[in-house]
Design an enzyme around this catalytic site. Structure first.
Site, PDB file in Angstrom:
ATOM      1  N   HIS A   1       0.845  -1.189   0.000  1.00  0.00           N
ATOM      2  CA  HIS A   1       0.000   0.000   0.000  1.00  0.00           C
ATOM      3  C   HIS A   1       0.884   1.243   0.000  1.00  0.00           C
ATOM      4  O   HIS A   1       1.624   1.474   0.960  1.00  0.00           O
ATOM      5  CB  HIS A   1      -0.909   0.030   1.240  1.00  0.00           C
ATOM      6  CG  HIS A   1      -1.620  -1.255   1.497  1.00  0.00           C
ATOM      7  ND1 HIS A   1      -1.892  -1.735   2.755  1.00  0.00           N
ATOM      8  CD2 HIS A   1      -2.127  -2.173   0.630  1.00  0.00           C
ATOM      9  CE1 HIS A   1      -2.526  -2.886   2.674  1.00  0.00           C
ATOM     10  NE2 HIS A   1      -2.677  -3.180   1.389  1.00  0.00           N
ATOM     11  N   GLN A   2       0.800   2.048  -1.042  1.00  0.00           N
ATOM     12  CA  GLN A   2       1.546   3.295  -1.118  1.00  0.00           C
ATOM     13  C   GLN A   2       0.548   4.448  -1.106  1.00  0.00           C
ATOM     14  O   GLN A   2      -0.429   4.427  -1.847  1.00  0.00           O
ATOM     15  CB  GLN A   2       2.422   3.341  -2.370  1.00  0.00           C
ATOM     16  CG  GLN A   2       3.437   2.196  -2.439  1.00  0.00           C
ATOM     17  CD  GLN A   2       2.888   0.932  -3.077  1.00  0.00           C
ATOM     18  OE1 GLN A   2       2.210   0.988  -4.101  1.00  0.00           O
ATOM     19  NE2 GLN A   2       3.181  -0.224  -2.493  1.00  0.00           N
TER      20      GLN A   2
END
Length: 506
Positions: A442-443
């Protein structure tokens, strides 16, 4: 209709009212909302268009096909491996289908950044539609594989808060290949849901189209340009789309890289800053008398929320999630090198695996190198490392409560505990580059949204402060890390941005 770069001969010039860059949850949702309102929309996706027939369930082939840099992207110091999709449908094609409504306390926190109308009440109708479109439902305890069942067993024994996940799946029977795409079309990805809605409303979708630059005069954008790609990922021709509005939805690494390459005005110098990665590290419980087979069945089924700030208000601020993958992917969490690694892989069917998902307070930055490629500078902060260590200790305690004989962490120099009392020894182990395996699925946060043009890169509507007709609709907008799997938050925030843009366009 989806057109691939290979199907176009020579250069390509198109016109539209709105061009959307990226076809993942953010771009697909924005395209559907805007097209359904009668706008002429073109969606551009760098990655290939794949159907279930293309998904061979061979890890080497699929990682190279579906992921940016074949799944090998990492931070500059090699401390965090970064996994994100490069395919029509984006990360929703390769994720594990986890669906959390954005926690109320997180929405309240983000509203303090000057984002009006961001409340549980205003977001609820959007989430309701997302639930319907994605066919989201909660897993029943009897559907859990043993890998997730053991985490649940330990949590129940310790009296910890936890629950089965809600997932966007339809007729899933648990093939165990979520990581490399669902060959059975059970995963209700953006490619099977929002993009067909956009296409039905008239949107055009161009795959294998890499956008290199937003064309602008310093005040207003006039479109985008880039190249068409073939199956070998090599350029086949020039591409340009002239448009009244540009919506960038490339994710929290590709989006800032595109904006930085394009030299867009950035009053506060915020584009690319405030990168959050949800750094995650594995904890393994060894159950020598159980055939766990963590690669079999629904890969992610249960989570412990006892120590999560958005869900339970705990200072550790981490979720413990049952997780695994096909054996090749799973081998990356098994410690050792050479013969030692081979010996441990022989025990892999007896391992239960938990992923620690940390809501990181520390942040990094995305820049571009001389060739315009993204560079990710991020090192886990000491406070975040301390909380990650504490969360890992809680995961080991859960496994021992479930009957594990021993537990391991993802450290390069293996850490091993044989009882609950032994987990305290983890305090002497580091979480820096080269010390432990850390993965980011998850960015978030590199074009964060808010009401201060000096502190935020985008305004409360998702529009860049520096350009009047360029919007962002992806996880880049998050003011902070979400603390829960962000898929639904991306869908919801993109819907909000697109609805406000729709109303402005009339």
């Amino acid at each position: 209709m989806i057109v691939t770069g290979s199907a176009v001969s020579g250069d390509l010039t198109l016109k539209a009212r709105v061009v959307v860059v990226g076809s993942g949850p953010g771009g697909a949702t924005a395209a559907a909302v805007l097209a359904e309102a009668g706008n002429d929309v073109i969606v551009l996706e760098e990655g290939p268009y794949v159907t279930s027939a293309d998904l061979t369930q061979r890890e080497g082939e699929m990682m190279g096909l579906l992921y940016q840099e074949g799944g090998t992207r990492s931070t500059a110091d090699k401390g965090v491996t970064i996994l994100h999709g490069r395919v029509v449908g984006g990360g929703s094609v390769v994720n594990h289908l986890i669906c959390f409504r954005t926690p109320d306390r997180l929405l309240d926190l983000w509203a303090r950044e000057g984002i009006e109308d961001l409340t549980p009440a205003t977001m609820a109708p959007r989430f309701d539609r997302i639930w319907e479109v994605l066919n989201i439902a909660r897993i029943r305890p009897d559907q859990l594989n043993l890998n997730n069942g053991l985490l649940r067993r330990g949590a129940l024994a310790l009296g910890w808060e936890g629950d089965c996940f809600e997932r966007n799946a339809l007729n899933c029977y648990g093939s165990g290949f979520c990581t490399i795409g669902c060959a059975y079309d059970a995963k209700q990805s953006a490619a099977l849901t929002w993009l067909p809605l956009a296409s039905k409303a008239g949107a055009r979708i161009q795959a294998e189209a890499r956008v290199d630059r937003v064309i602008h005069d310093g005040t207003r954008a006039t479109g985008v340009e880039g190249v068409l790609l073939g199956p070998d990922r090599k350029p086949r021709g020039h591409m340009r789309v002239d448009a009244d509005v540009v919506v960038v939805s490339g994710g929290a690494i590709r989006t800032p890289a595109l904006l930085l390459r394009s030299g867009v005005p950035d009053p506060g110098g915020q584009i690319g800053r405030n990168l959050h990665l949800h750094p995650g590290s594995p904890v393994v419980g060894h159950f020598p008398d159980l055939q766990v087979d963590p690669f079999d069945g629904i890969l992610q089924g249960f989570h412990v929320s006892e120590f999560s700030w958005p869900l339970a208000g705990h200072p550790i601020d981490a979720l413990l999630e049952g997780v695994s993958g096909p054996p090749g992917v799973g081998s990356t969490v098994v410690f050792g090198l050479g013969e030692e690694h081979a010996a441990n892989m022989a025990r892999f069917p007896h391992f239960a695996i938990c992923g620690v998902l940390l809501r990181d307070e520390g942040a990094g930055r995305v820049t571009v190198d001389g060739a315009g490629n993204p560079k990710v500078d991020y090192t886990i902060s000491e406070p975040d490392a301390k909380r990650l260590r504490e969360a890992s200790k809680r995961a080991m305690e859960a496994y021992f409560a479930a009957g594990a004989a021993e537990c391991y962490t993802g450290h390069v120099r293996p850490f091993r505990a044989t009882s609950t009392s032994g987990v305290v020894a983890l305090d002497g182990w580091g979480y820096g580059p080269g010390e432990v395996g850390i993965i980011s699925y998850h960015q978030m946060g590199t074009v964060r949204m808010g009401g201060d043009r000096q502190r935020h890169a985008a305004d409360p509507d998702g529009r860049l402060w520096g350009l009047e007709n360029v919007y962002v609709a992806d996880s880049s907008l998050f003011p902070t890390a979400s603390g829960v799997n962000p898929q639904i938050t991306v869908y919801g925030m993109a819907m909000r941005v697109a609805e406000r843009l729709r109303d402005r366009l009339g």
